[in-house]
Design an enzyme around this catalytic site. Structure first.
Site, PDB file in Angstrom:
ATOM      1  N   LYS B  91       1.096 -45.985 -89.433  1.00  0.00           N
ATOM      2  CA  LYS B  91       2.228 -46.926 -89.373  1.00  0.00           C
ATOM      3  C   LYS B  91       3.046 -46.647 -88.105  1.00  0.00           C
ATOM      4  O   LYS B  91       3.212 -45.472 -87.722  1.00  0.00           O
ATOM      5  CB  LYS B  91       3.086 -46.735 -90.639  1.00  0.00           C
ATOM      6  CG  LYS B  91       4.192 -47.756 -90.828  1.00  0.00           C
ATOM      7  CD  LYS B  91       4.912 -47.508 -92.154  1.00  0.00           C
ATOM      8  CE  LYS B  91       6.038 -48.493 -92.419  1.00  0.00           C
ATOM      9  NZ  LYS B  91       6.706 -48.248 -93.720  1.00  0.00           N
ATOM     10  N   SER B 166       7.061 -52.237 -96.570  1.00  0.00           N
ATOM     11  CA  SER B 166       6.992 -52.445 -95.143  1.00  0.00           C
ATOM     12  C   SER B 166       5.708 -51.938 -94.482  1.00  0.00           C
ATOM     13  O   SER B 166       5.444 -52.283 -93.330  1.00  0.00           O
ATOM     14  CB  SER B 166       8.185 -51.746 -94.482  1.00  0.00           C
ATOM     15  OG  SER B 166       8.125 -50.350 -94.705  1.00  0.00           O
ATOM     16  N   SER B 190       7.576 -48.999-100.159  1.00  0.00           N
ATOM     17  CA  SER B 190       6.926 -49.520 -98.949  1.00  0.00           C
ATOM     18  C   SER B 190       5.484 -49.070 -98.729  1.00  0.00           C
ATOM     19  O   SER B 190       4.820 -49.589 -97.829  1.00  0.00           O
ATOM     20  CB  SER B 190       7.746 -49.149 -97.706  1.00  0.00           C
ATOM     21  OG  SER B 190       8.802 -50.037 -97.533  1.00  0.00           O
TER      22      SER B 190
END
Lengths: 106, 496
Positions: B91, B166, B190
């Site tokens: 990420k 996310s 997330s």
């Protein structure tokens, strides 16, 4: 803040103050929209006020652990050149910023 | 919004014999090499990424160098670590010395970190090849990966649908098979919600298990790093590689990280499974409810004791979160001022430093980030602190007590990860509906307990077949039990 207690909804003036504290540059429309968002969220989180929290110790982190202190020994730090290379604007070996004293200036 | 046609193929349900663990074994057995695997993965990324937008940056050169080095070590008889042979996506809020670290934000568009996050160093030390940085909601604030400065991420299971957020880019990359696994961060769900939306496993450990050093901070008392993977055993292996005390993060625990799956799955007949009533309400999509019921029935049939649990503060969790997380974010994000690194607005003659800060932040941050900074600043300001922030911290303790009480009656809590499957991109959910995506996941962050989402089967919506997730939670530092139980449930659901 102009509204001094949490029961009164934030006014536009309050929201402008929050934007200033947040270091955000919001225009009139953006302030209005920010106020609407704030009102919607505050309305939702109002359910926290219905709970009895008398005598409950606030819990800033999920475990009641005691902070662990590091040994007071010098560690490695990043080279000045590496850090300066990340700055948006430099002058010599310094990070350049607008004038802080007087009338300012870029 | 025009939709690019999907030009990639993927297996919507993972082959259990083809997870990261099996792939690593094939490399060790000499059936293939990391370099060969990486090249085929890079080709797949080239083909799929224009449709999915899962990766913001592909680190092909450094990945090739790593793969060649691991192949050489394996050929020389070295042991490069448990992840040698794997190709892992990261990420874009993990600081990496290779490539950029943008957090999905214009504020950090050109930022290159001078150091690696501890989790990244540990993945490298375990032999992982890091293939690229994945798109995400800006500064991890969102549940759809639409709030990304580099465009929305798309769900491989439905190209017009969000992958969740996310960590949406990480979940989409794993689901599409363009990385063996990925790492993400979880502040309110997330990792787990995107894992559920994309049909992968997503795991958030106990607060303090994995160092947050080098993870760009959002909500410091809530953030945890974890894996997104094709199987529970993959998630356990990646977690174990990253976990453990770190002198650079004083909140890391010094408790031993035990190998999770050495003892095999749990015998279901010895298991007490708690089902929170508040997670089985009519707000759930009918398909989600049906899959949940089937999972509970399968556990009951296997001899597990099913216990009804009350978690009346479930809905208060979202309120607690939307006070604590923005408060912490408003403080953490105050560092982005355009001075030392990151975006700086073009200076104007005669402009003060204060004005430059404000213009930089208004131009560099997207709307959702600005909204949360405003909210956080509001709840921390004089006159409001006690009513909102302090009260939220008190409710946090009540939520923790609620979990403590629940775990006296059961070994694990089981429910759906999200009330519904992936929604349409641009569905224009109102603010609160978007925030309620995390209603079942957020309390694990508030109480700091470990939680995992595993694929719970497929549901139908509007003619599309979409994954849903089963969410499991155990007491703090009981990762070993959680992985063993999750492994048991995973096997049951696969044999369905």
């Amino acid at each position: 803040m102009t509204s001094s207690d949490s029961s009164s909804p934030p006014t536009l003036e309050d929201v402008a103050k929050v934007a200033s504290l947040s270091r955000l540059n919001l225009g009139e429309d953006a302030l209005d929209s920010a106020r609407n968002d704030l009102l919607a969220i505050l309305k939702h989180v109002a359910n926290l006020q219905t709970l009895d929290v008398e005598g409950v110790e606030p819990m800033p982190k999920p475990q009641d652990t005691v902070n662990r202190l590091a040994e007071d020994e010098p560690g490695q730090c990043l080279d000045r050149e590496i850090l300066l290379a990340m700055a948006p604007k430099t002058e010599g070996s310094f990070i350049a910023v607008p004038k802080v004293l007087g009338e300012g200036g870029a | 919004m025009t939709t690019p046609p999907p030009d990639f193929q993927f297996d919507p349900i993972f082959d259990p014999g083809d997870d990261l663990t099996a792939r690593v074994r094939r490399v060790r057995d000499g059936e293939t090499t990391v370099s060969l695997r990486l090249e085929s993965m890079l080709t797949a990324v080239d083909s799929a990424n224009p449709s999915l937008n899962a990766f913001h940056e592909v680190l092909a050169d450094s990945a090739r160098a790593t793969a060649a080095s691991i192949d050489a070590r394996l050929a020389a008889g070295d042991d490069p670590g448990p992840l040698a042979g794997s190709v892992i996506a990261v990420k874009d809020n993990f600081c990496t010395t290779e490539g950029h670290t943008t957090c999905g934000s214009r504020m950090l568009e050109n930022y290159r970190s001078p150091f690696d996050a501890t989790a990244i160093t540990r993945l490298r030390d375990a032999g992982a090849t890091l293939v690229g940085k994945t798109n995400m909601d800006e500064f991890a604030m969102g549940s759809s990966s639409e709030h990304c400065a580099w465009g929305p991420v798309r769900n491989p299971h439905g190209i017009n649908r969000v992958p969740g957020g996310s960590s949406g880019g990480s979940a989409a990359a794993v689901a599409a098979g363009i990385s063996d696994a990925a790492v993400g961060s979880d502040t309110g769900g997330s990792i787990r919600q995107p894992a559920a939306f994309c049909g992968c496993v997503g795991f958030k450990p106990t607060y303090g298990r994995i160092s947050r050093y080098g993870l760009v901070a959002f909500g410091s008392s809530l953030d945890q790093i974890g894996p997104l993977a094709r199987s529970v055993r993959d998630a356990a292996t990646i977690y174990e590689a990253m976990a453990g005390i770190d002198p650079n993060d004083a909140t890391t625990s010094d408790l031993t990280v035990e190998p999770s799956l050495l003892d095999g799955p749990f015998d279901p007949s010895s298991l007490r499974v708690g089902i929170p009533r508040e997670h089985c309400t009519n707000r759930n999509h009918p398909g989600v409810s049906e899959r949940l019921e089937q999972t509970i029935d399968a556990l009951r049939a296997a001899g597990a004791t099913i216990v009804d649990i009350d978690l009346p503060l479930t809905d208060h969790g979202i309120s607690t979160y939307y006070v604590i997380a923005p408060a912490e974010a408003s403080s953490n994000l105050s560092r982005y001022d355009g001075i030392r690194y990151g975006y700086r607005a073009d200076p104007r003659p005669g402009e003060s430093l204060e004005t430059l800060y404000a213009r930089t932040r208004s131009e560099g941050f997207g709307p959702e980030v600005q909204r949360r900074i405003m909210l956080g600043t509001y709840v921390l300001s004089a006159g409001y602190y006690d009513a909102y922030y302090k009260r939220a911290l008190q409710v946090r303790r009540l939520i923790k007590h609620e979990f403590d009480a629940a775990f006296t009656k059961c070994d694990v809590l089981l429910g759906p990860t999200s009330p519904h499957p992936a929604f349409q991109i641009g569905a224009e959910l109102d603010l609160l509906s978007m925030y309620l995506n995390d209603v079942y996941t957020v309390n694990a962050n508030i109480a700091g307990i470990p939680a995992i989402s595993i694929p719970g089967g497929m549901v139908e919506e509007d003619g599309e077949t979409l994954p849903m997730g089963i969410h499991l939670q155990t007491p703090a530092f009981c990762e070993k039990s959680l992985f063993r139980i999750a492994s048991t449930v995973e096997s049951m659901l696969r044999s369905d």
